[in-house]
Scaffold this motif. Structure first.
Motif, PDB file in Angstrom:
ATOM      1  N   ALA A 195     -22.436 -53.167 -56.449  1.00 26.86           N
ATOM      2  CA  ALA A 195     -22.260 -51.923 -55.699  1.00 26.86           C
ATOM      3  C   ALA A 195     -21.803 -50.851 -56.675  1.00 26.86           C
ATOM      4  CB  ALA A 195     -21.243 -52.097 -54.573  1.00 26.86           C
ATOM      5  N   ASP A 196     -22.008 -49.595 -56.285  1.00 31.62           N
ATOM      6  CA  ASP A 196     -21.633 -48.481 -57.155  1.00 31.62           C
ATOM      7  C   ASP A 196     -20.244 -47.939 -56.833  1.00 31.62           C
ATOM      8  OD1 ASP A 196     -24.205 -48.387 -58.450  1.00 31.62           O
ATOM      9  OD2 ASP A 196     -24.982 -47.508 -56.596  1.00 31.62           O
ATOM     10  N   ALA A 197     -19.839 -48.055 -55.569  1.00 33.54           N
ATOM     11  CA  ALA A 197     -18.566 -47.479 -55.139  1.00 33.54           C
ATOM     12  C   ALA A 197     -18.114 -48.189 -53.871  1.00 33.54           C
ATOM     13  CB  ALA A 197     -18.713 -45.977 -54.873  1.00 33.54           C
ATOM     14  N   PHE A 198     -16.838 -48.062 -53.564  1.00 32.34           N
ATOM     15  CA  PHE A 198     -16.340 -48.488 -52.257  1.00 32.34           C
ATOM     16  C   PHE A 198     -15.143 -47.634 -51.876  1.00 32.34           C
ATOM     17  CE2 PHE A 198     -13.769 -51.328 -54.999  1.00 32.34           C
ATOM     18  CZ  PHE A 198     -12.498 -51.217 -54.433  1.00 32.34           C
ATOM     19  N   LEU A 199     -14.837 -47.626 -50.577  1.00 34.99           N
ATOM     20  CA  LEU A 199     -13.694 -46.880 -50.057  1.00 34.99           C
ATOM     21  C   LEU A 199     -12.685 -47.887 -49.502  1.00 34.99           C
ATOM     22  CD1 LEU A 199     -16.234 -44.879 -49.837  1.00 34.99           C
ATOM     23  CD2 LEU A 199     -14.830 -43.621 -48.184  1.00 34.99           C
ATOM     24  N   TRP A 200     -11.415 -47.715 -49.882  1.00 34.65           N
ATOM     25  CA  TRP A 200     -10.348 -48.593 -49.389  1.00 34.65           C
ATOM     26  C   TRP A 200      -9.059 -47.792 -49.332  1.00 34.65           C
ATOM     27  CZ3 TRP A 200     -12.016 -53.008 -47.462  1.00 34.65           C
ATOM     28  CH2 TRP A 200     -11.107 -53.998 -47.091  1.00 34.65           C
ATOM     29  N   GLU A 201      -8.096 -48.294 -48.600  1.00 31.69           N
ATOM     30  CA  GLU A 201      -6.836 -47.572 -48.431  1.00 31.69           C
ATOM     31  C   GLU A 201      -6.226 -47.233 -49.789  1.00 31.69           C
ATOM     32  OE1 GLU A 201      -2.860 -46.441 -47.940  1.00 31.69           O
ATOM     33  OE2 GLU A 201      -3.414 -48.325 -48.939  1.00 31.69           O
ATOM     34  N   ARG A 202      -5.701 -46.025 -49.907  1.00 31.94           N
ATOM     35  CA  ARG A 202      -5.317 -45.457 -51.203  1.00 31.94           C
ATOM     36  C   ARG A 202      -4.238 -46.269 -51.931  1.00 31.94           C
ATOM     37  NH1 ARG A 202      -1.302 -41.725 -52.758  1.00 31.94           N
ATOM     38  NH2 ARG A 202      -0.582 -41.640 -50.597  1.00 31.94           N
ATOM     39  N   ILE A 203      -3.162 -46.613 -51.247  1.00 33.77           N
ATOM     40  CA  ILE A 203      -2.052 -47.282 -51.921  1.00 33.77           C
ATOM     41  C   ILE A 203      -2.424 -48.702 -52.315  1.00 33.77           C
ATOM     42  CG2 ILE A 203       0.333 -48.066 -51.682  1.00 33.77           C
ATOM     43  CD1 ILE A 203       0.044 -45.057 -52.020  1.00 33.77           C
ATOM     44  N   MET A 204      -3.184 -49.393 -51.453  1.00 35.99           N
ATOM     45  CA  MET A 204      -3.580 -50.768 -51.776  1.00 35.99           C
ATOM     46  C   MET A 204      -4.576 -50.814 -52.937  1.00 35.99           C
ATOM     47  SD  MET A 204      -1.823 -52.851 -49.975  1.00 35.99           S
ATOM     48  CE  MET A 204      -2.710 -54.357 -50.373  1.00 35.99           C
ATOM     49  N   THR A 205      -5.240 -49.702 -53.209  1.00 33.21           N
ATOM     50  CA  THR A 205      -6.230 -49.650 -54.293  1.00 33.21           C
ATOM     51  C   THR A 205      -5.626 -49.142 -55.595  1.00 33.21           C
ATOM     52  OG1 THR A 205      -7.791 -49.028 -52.533  1.00 33.21           O
ATOM     53  CG2 THR A 205      -8.636 -48.994 -54.756  1.00 33.21           C
ATOM     54  N   HIS A 277       3.021 -57.929 -53.516  1.00 30.83           N
ATOM     55  CA  HIS A 277       2.971 -58.020 -54.984  1.00 30.83           C
ATOM     56  C   HIS A 277       2.775 -56.656 -55.650  1.00 30.83           C
ATOM     57  CE1 HIS A 277       2.728 -62.273 -54.139  1.00 30.83           C
ATOM     58  NE2 HIS A 277       1.602 -62.104 -53.487  1.00 30.83           N
ATOM     59  N   PHE A 278       3.527 -55.656 -55.176  1.00 33.04           N
ATOM     60  CA  PHE A 278       3.530 -54.371 -55.856  1.00 33.04           C
ATOM     61  C   PHE A 278       4.491 -54.461 -57.041  1.00 33.04           C
ATOM     62  CE2 PHE A 278       1.853 -52.768 -51.839  1.00 33.04           C
ATOM     63  CZ  PHE A 278       1.004 -51.744 -52.252  1.00 33.04           C
ATOM     64  N   SER A 279       4.018 -54.144 -58.231  1.00 31.33           N
ATOM     65  CA  SER A 279       4.891 -54.164 -59.402  1.00 31.33           C
ATOM     66  C   SER A 279       5.707 -52.883 -59.517  1.00 31.33           C
ATOM     67  CB  SER A 279       4.065 -54.372 -60.675  1.00 31.33           C
ATOM     68  OG  SER A 279       3.110 -53.328 -60.828  1.00 31.33           O
ATOM     69  N   ASP A 280       5.237 -51.817 -58.892  1.00 35.70           N
ATOM     70  CA  ASP A 280       5.915 -50.522 -58.970  1.00 35.70           C
ATOM     71  C   ASP A 280       6.306 -50.102 -57.552  1.00 35.70           C
ATOM     72  OD1 ASP A 280       6.812 -47.951 -59.389  1.00 35.70           O
ATOM     73  OD2 ASP A 280       5.172 -47.392 -60.737  1.00 35.70           O
ATOM     74  N   THR A 281       7.586 -50.137 -57.241  1.00 35.96           N
ATOM     75  CA  THR A 281       8.027 -49.783 -55.889  1.00 35.96           C
ATOM     76  C   THR A 281       7.821 -48.309 -55.578  1.00 35.96           C
ATOM     77  OG1 THR A 281      10.300 -49.473 -56.683  1.00 35.96           O
ATOM     78  CG2 THR A 281       9.728 -51.650 -55.786  1.00 35.96           C
ATOM     79  N   ARG A 282       7.550 -47.500 -56.600  1.00 31.66           N
ATOM     80  CA  ARG A 282       7.284 -46.086 -56.335  1.00 31.66           C
ATOM     81  C   ARG A 282       6.008 -45.909 -55.514  1.00 31.66           C
ATOM     82  NH1 ARG A 282       7.679 -43.796 -62.363  1.00 31.66           N
ATOM     83  NH2 ARG A 282       6.444 -45.711 -62.629  1.00 31.66           N
ATOM     84  N   ASP A 283       5.055 -46.823 -55.676  1.00 32.13           N
ATOM     85  CA  ASP A 283       3.842 -46.764 -54.859  1.00 32.13           C
ATOM     86  C   ASP A 283       4.170 -47.008 -53.389  1.00 32.13           C
ATOM     87  OD1 ASP A 283       2.344 -46.291 -57.126  1.00 32.13           O
ATOM     88  OD2 ASP A 283       1.787 -48.399 -57.397  1.00 32.13           O
ATOM     89  N   VAL A 284       5.074 -47.936 -53.139  1.00 32.93           N
ATOM     90  CA  VAL A 284       5.488 -48.218 -51.758  1.00 32.93           C
ATOM     91  C   VAL A 284       6.261 -47.020 -51.194  1.00 32.93           C
ATOM     92  CG1 VAL A 284       6.695 -49.822 -50.241  1.00 32.93           C
ATOM     93  CG2 VAL A 284       5.623 -50.669 -52.340  1.00 32.93           C
ATOM     94  N   GLU A 285       7.126 -46.424 -52.019  1.00 32.78           N
ATOM     95  CA  GLU A 285       7.848 -45.223 -51.585  1.00 32.78           C
ATOM     96  C   GLU A 285       6.869 -44.102 -51.231  1.00 32.78           C
ATOM     97  OE1 GLU A 285      10.919 -44.599 -51.006  1.00 32.78           O
ATOM     98  OE2 GLU A 285      12.214 -45.939 -52.168  1.00 32.78           O
ATOM     99  N   ASP A 286       5.819 -43.976 -52.021  1.00 31.10           N
ATOM    100  CA  ASP A 286       4.787 -42.960 -51.768  1.00 31.10           C
ATOM    101  C   ASP A 286       4.156 -43.192 -50.402  1.00 31.10           C
ATOM    102  OD1 ASP A 286       2.919 -40.931 -52.086  1.00 31.10           O
ATOM    103  OD2 ASP A 286       1.584 -42.133 -53.325  1.00 31.10           O
ATOM    104  N   TRP A 287       3.853 -44.443 -50.095  1.00 31.46           N
ATOM    105  CA  TRP A 287       3.269 -44.751 -48.786  1.00 31.46           C
ATOM    106  C   TRP A 287       4.239 -44.428 -47.663  1.00 31.46           C
ATOM    107  CZ3 TRP A 287       4.777 -49.126 -45.614  1.00 31.46           C
ATOM    108  CH2 TRP A 287       4.028 -49.214 -44.431  1.00 31.46           C
ATOM    109  N   PHE A 288       5.493 -44.830 -47.808  1.00 31.07           N
ATOM    110  CA  PHE A 288       6.496 -44.556 -46.781  1.00 31.07           C
ATOM    111  C   PHE A 288       6.642 -43.061 -46.516  1.00 31.07           C
ATOM    112  CE2 PHE A 288       8.462 -48.863 -46.906  1.00 31.07           C
ATOM    113  CZ  PHE A 288       8.712 -48.993 -45.541  1.00 31.07           C
ATOM    114  N   SER A 289       6.472 -42.255 -47.553  1.00 30.46           N
ATOM    115  CA  SER A 289       6.656 -40.807 -47.384  1.00 30.46           C
ATOM    116  C   SER A 289       5.592 -40.189 -46.496  1.00 30.46           C
ATOM    117  CB  SER A 289       6.648 -40.122 -48.755  1.00 30.46           C
ATOM    118  OG  SER A 289       5.346 -40.141 -49.332  1.00 30.46           O
ATOM    119  N   GLY A 290       4.453 -40.866 -46.336  1.00 24.79           N
ATOM    120  CA  GLY A 290       3.369 -40.290 -45.548  1.00 24.79           C
ATOM    121  C   GLY A 290       3.072 -40.966 -44.233  1.00 24.79           C
TER     122      GLY A 290
END
Length: 346
Positions: A195-205, A277-290
């Motif tokens: 495939a050339d591209a796919f769409l998936w939830e931003r934080i999980m990707t 298995h998020f290595s960077d909790t800032r990504d999780v904080e980013d999700w919580f903010s939205g």
């Protein structure tokens, strides 16, 4: 009297973490029911199939993926019975989020560096998707439907009306779709060129963008809340089941509110990071903010669902004649086809 066991389909991602945490705490073993969370890595397409097969009772699924089959099946005034698809076997019973979902568009970094996804002069990054092979989890999933919304917004859809049994989502699409089951299959397809591209939830990707495995082309955000709750119609018709589902929705609301509460934020961030298995909790904080979980899980906004049908019809996901009739239907007819259980339609 034996407790009702309610099988709840959900995607094993961060949005489901309030339920995982509540289940671990033993909060779903009271009020006459027990909850079995059923992980569905194939997303909404997998859940709608399981609902139809009576293998789950409730599903926390993407709004567009739930609304589209219901709209196609609506035999309401102005939409001929011959045009209606089979009843999908579920109705919308509540809401799970009030905030929308942001989809990241993932492509191969090497091909991007080589200029394979060049943006046309005066265009937007998303214009590079026209005519490409898009990987999807399953046909009918959000990853399949949202590209049509993009195509409609960019004016890529043919004016020729759809033809055939499944033409609502297949006619003259400016993409080729490749079903690949889940995020692992989608990632592999970008690497090996299936495939050339796919769409998936931003934080999980994002972790795959950070590692360099994938390249982040752009984001797409549909104009409706991310998740609704659907109930299997066979389950809902059972004695006491609709009331039990309503009580469970209230428990979902309490679990989500507690999980997202500011005073519990550090604990909840750690829970999501550990579970997924998020290595960077800032990504999780980013999700919580939205994210905003539904303030009233029993309430469903009719105008939101109508608006979704309108967009899906404009995008060719629902045949335009059917979509127009559904959008214009009186409230009573509309509600009969889209809502069930103890949903409070507002």
């Amino acid at each position: 009297m034996e407790d009702v066991v309610i099988r709840v389909g959900c995607v094993p991602e961060h949005f489901s973490c309030p339920l995982y945490a509540a289940q671990e705490a033993g909060l779903f073993t009271k009020d006459g029911f027990k909850v079995q969370l059923v992980d569905c890595p194939g997303g909404t397409g997998e859940m709608t199939r399981l609902l139809a097969e009576n293998k789950i009772d409730l599903a926390i699924a993407l709004t567009e993926g739930l609304v589209a089959p219901l709209a196609r099946a609506a035999s309401i005034a102005g939409a001929t019975a011959a045009a209606a698809a089979p009843d999908p076997g579920y109705r919308i019973v509540g809401s799970y989020t009030d905030s929308p979902l942001t989809w990241a568009v993932a492509i191969n970094p090497g091909r991007h560096a080589a200029g394979a996804f060049a943006v046309p002069a005066g265009g937007a990054a998303v214009d590079a998707l026209r005519g490409v092979r898009i990987g999807v989890s399953r046909l009918g999933s959000g990853s399949h439907i949202v590209p049509f919304v993009v195509a409609a917004e960019r004016g890529w859809l043919s004016q020729q009306p759809p033809q055939g049994e499944n033409a609502d989502v297949a006619a003259a699409a400016p993409f080729e779709f490749v079903p690949l089951a889940n995020i692992d299959g989608l990632r592999k397809s970008i690497v090996d060129g299936a495939a050339d591209a796919f769409l998936w939830e931003r934080i999980m990707t994002k972790r795959y963008f950070d590692s360099g495995e994938l390249h982040h082309l752009t984001d797409v955000t549909p104009p409706w809340p991310a998740f609704l709750v659907a109930g299997n119609t066979q389950f809902l018709s059972g004695v006491g089941n609709a009331a039990a589902a309503a009580r469970l929705l209230a428990e979902f609301g309490r679990a989500c509110a507690e999980f997202a509460a500011p005073e519990r934020r550090p604990e909840s961030v750690e829970f999501v990071a550990r579970r997924l298995h998020f290595s960077d909790t800032r990504d999780v904080e980013d999700w919580f903010s939205g994210v905003r979980f539904a303030a009233d899980p029993a309430a469903v906004q009719r105008d939101v669902v109508r608006g979704c049908v309108r967009v899906l019809a404009g995008a060719g996901v629902v045949a335009s004649a059917t979509g127009g009739a559904v959008v214009a239907a009186p409230d009573g007819e509309f509600d009969e086809w889209f809502f069930g259980g103890k949903a409070r339609v507002v």
